[in-house]
Motif scaffolding. Sequence first.
Motif, short mmCIF file in Angstrom:
data_model
loop_
_atom_site.label_atom_id
_atom_site.label_comp_id
_atom_site.label_asym_id
_atom_site.label_seq_id
_atom_site.Cartn_x
_atom_site.Cartn_y
_atom_site.Cartn_z
N GLU A 194 20.60 26.17 -9.08
CA GLU A 194 21.59 25.98 -10.14
C GLU A 194 21.17 24.85 -11.08
N PHE A 195 20.64 23.76 -10.50
CA PHE A 195 20.18 22.64 -11.32
C PHE A 195 19.06 23.09 -12.25
N ASN A 196 18.22 24.03 -11.76
CA ASN A 196 17.10 24.54 -12.56
C ASN A 196 17.53 25.71 -13.44
N GLN A 197 18.85 25.85 -13.64
CA GLN A 197 19.43 26.88 -14.51
C GLN A 197 19.06 28.29 -14.07
N GLY A 198 18.95 28.47 -12.74
CA GLY A 198 18.69 29.79 -12.18
C GLY A 198 17.28 30.30 -12.39
N LYS A 199 16.38 29.45 -12.84
CA LYS A 199 15.01 29.89 -13.14
C LYS A 199 14.11 29.75 -11.92
N LEU A 200 13.32 30.78 -11.67
CA LEU A 200 12.30 30.77 -10.63
C LEU A 200 10.94 30.98 -11.27
N PRO A 201 9.87 30.43 -10.70
CA PRO A 201 9.86 29.57 -9.50
C PRO A 201 10.15 28.12 -9.84
N PHE A 202 10.43 27.34 -8.82
CA PHE A 202 10.54 25.88 -8.96
C PHE A 202 10.08 25.26 -7.65
N GLY A 203 9.73 24.00 -7.73
CA GLY A 203 9.29 23.28 -6.53
C GLY A 203 10.28 22.19 -6.16
N ALA A 204 10.36 21.89 -4.88
CA ALA A 204 11.22 20.81 -4.40
C ALA A 204 10.43 19.94 -3.44
N ALA A 205 10.76 18.67 -3.41
CA ALA A 205 10.03 17.74 -2.56
C ALA A 205 10.96 16.64 -2.07
N GLN A 206 10.62 16.07 -0.92
CA GLN A 206 11.39 14.97 -0.36
C GLN A 206 10.46 14.01 0.38
N ILE A 207 10.69 12.73 0.18
CA ILE A 207 9.96 11.69 0.90
C ILE A 207 10.93 10.99 1.83
N LEU A 221 0.83 -1.20 0.00
CA LEU A 221 0.00 0.00 0.00
C LEU A 221 0.87 1.26 0.00
N LYS A 222 1.91 1.26 0.84
CA LYS A 222 2.82 2.40 0.90
C LYS A 222 3.49 2.64 -0.44
N ASN A 223 3.98 1.58 -1.07
CA ASN A 223 4.65 1.73 -2.36
C ASN A 223 3.71 2.24 -3.44
N ASN A 224 2.45 1.80 -3.40
CA ASN A 224 1.47 2.29 -4.37
C ASN A 224 1.22 3.79 -4.19
N ILE A 225 1.13 4.21 -2.94
CA ILE A 225 0.92 5.64 -2.67
C ILE A 225 2.11 6.47 -3.17
N LEU A 226 3.33 5.97 -2.88
CA LEU A 226 4.52 6.69 -3.34
C LEU A 226 4.59 6.75 -4.86
N GLN A 227 4.21 5.69 -5.52
CA GLN A 227 4.23 5.66 -6.98
C GLN A 227 3.26 6.69 -7.57
N ILE A 228 2.06 6.76 -7.00
CA ILE A 228 1.07 7.74 -7.47
C ILE A 228 1.55 9.16 -7.18
N TRP A 229 2.14 9.35 -6.00
CA TRP A 229 2.66 10.68 -5.62
C TRP A 229 3.74 11.13 -6.60
N ARG A 230 4.70 10.23 -6.91
CA ARG A 230 5.79 10.60 -7.82
C ARG A 230 5.26 10.83 -9.24
N GLN A 231 4.30 10.02 -9.64
CA GLN A 231 3.74 10.20 -10.98
C GLN A 231 3.16 11.60 -11.14
N HIS A 232 2.47 12.07 -10.10
CA HIS A 232 1.83 13.38 -10.20
C HIS A 232 2.83 14.52 -10.00
N PHE A 233 3.52 14.52 -8.86
CA PHE A 233 4.33 15.69 -8.50
C PHE A 233 5.68 15.74 -9.22
N ILE A 234 6.35 14.60 -9.35
CA ILE A 234 7.69 14.60 -9.94
C ILE A 234 7.63 14.56 -11.47
#
Length: 209
Positions: free
Chosen positions: A178-191, A71-84
């Motif tokens: 820097e990874f985003n080539q100095g462009k704003l805005p950008f989002g970051a996330a961590q699980i 169940l946890k892995n399914n939730i993480l997969q759906i989360w990454r599919q949408h946000f990442i």
Amino acid sequence: MMEEALAPLREAVRQQGELLRLLKEQGAAEQDVSRAVAELKARKRILEAKAFAIYGGVSGLYDFGPVGCALKNNILQIWRQHFIQEEQILEIDCTMLTPEPVLKTSGHVDKFADYMVKDAKTGECFRADHLLKGNDLTPPTSFNLMFQTSIGPAGNMPGYLRPETAQGMFLNFKRLLEFNQGKLPFGAAQIGNSFRNEISPRSGLIRVR
């Protein structure tokens, strides 16, 4: 040997079933009965179980069984599919150990705390803002919720298990920019796991240590 290992888990299921029966007999609120039913089903299917059960368990610590992991892995997969993948959020994975100066600067060392009272008769601790009544109680004291440790063999670098997952994103803002080539805005996330030494965890998986 297997029967000895399974005995505490079976006893936990039996106790939860007995609790459910008593709640129904006493005409408990529907919400309480529904929660007991959900916990009973979860324990039977090993969705989650109290950690270290064969040693009596520890309040606020849980293990996921095969169903819980799936169940946890399914939730993480759906989360990454949408946000990442779809929203192009930048995912990072930071260490769970944090040196003390970082959390001192953020205010966690001084203020990441709840007020605690102790039952003078039983020694049991409670969050002061959650307690309605009790026996003779000690005056409220501030209790820091972080797990403290030391980093390295010399023991002269104090640190903590991270109390939240956001800290790493703040510290890596420049790299992500820097990874985003100095462009704003950008989002970051961590699980990942964060660690809080809760005074009295009593809400199942909602509030754990």
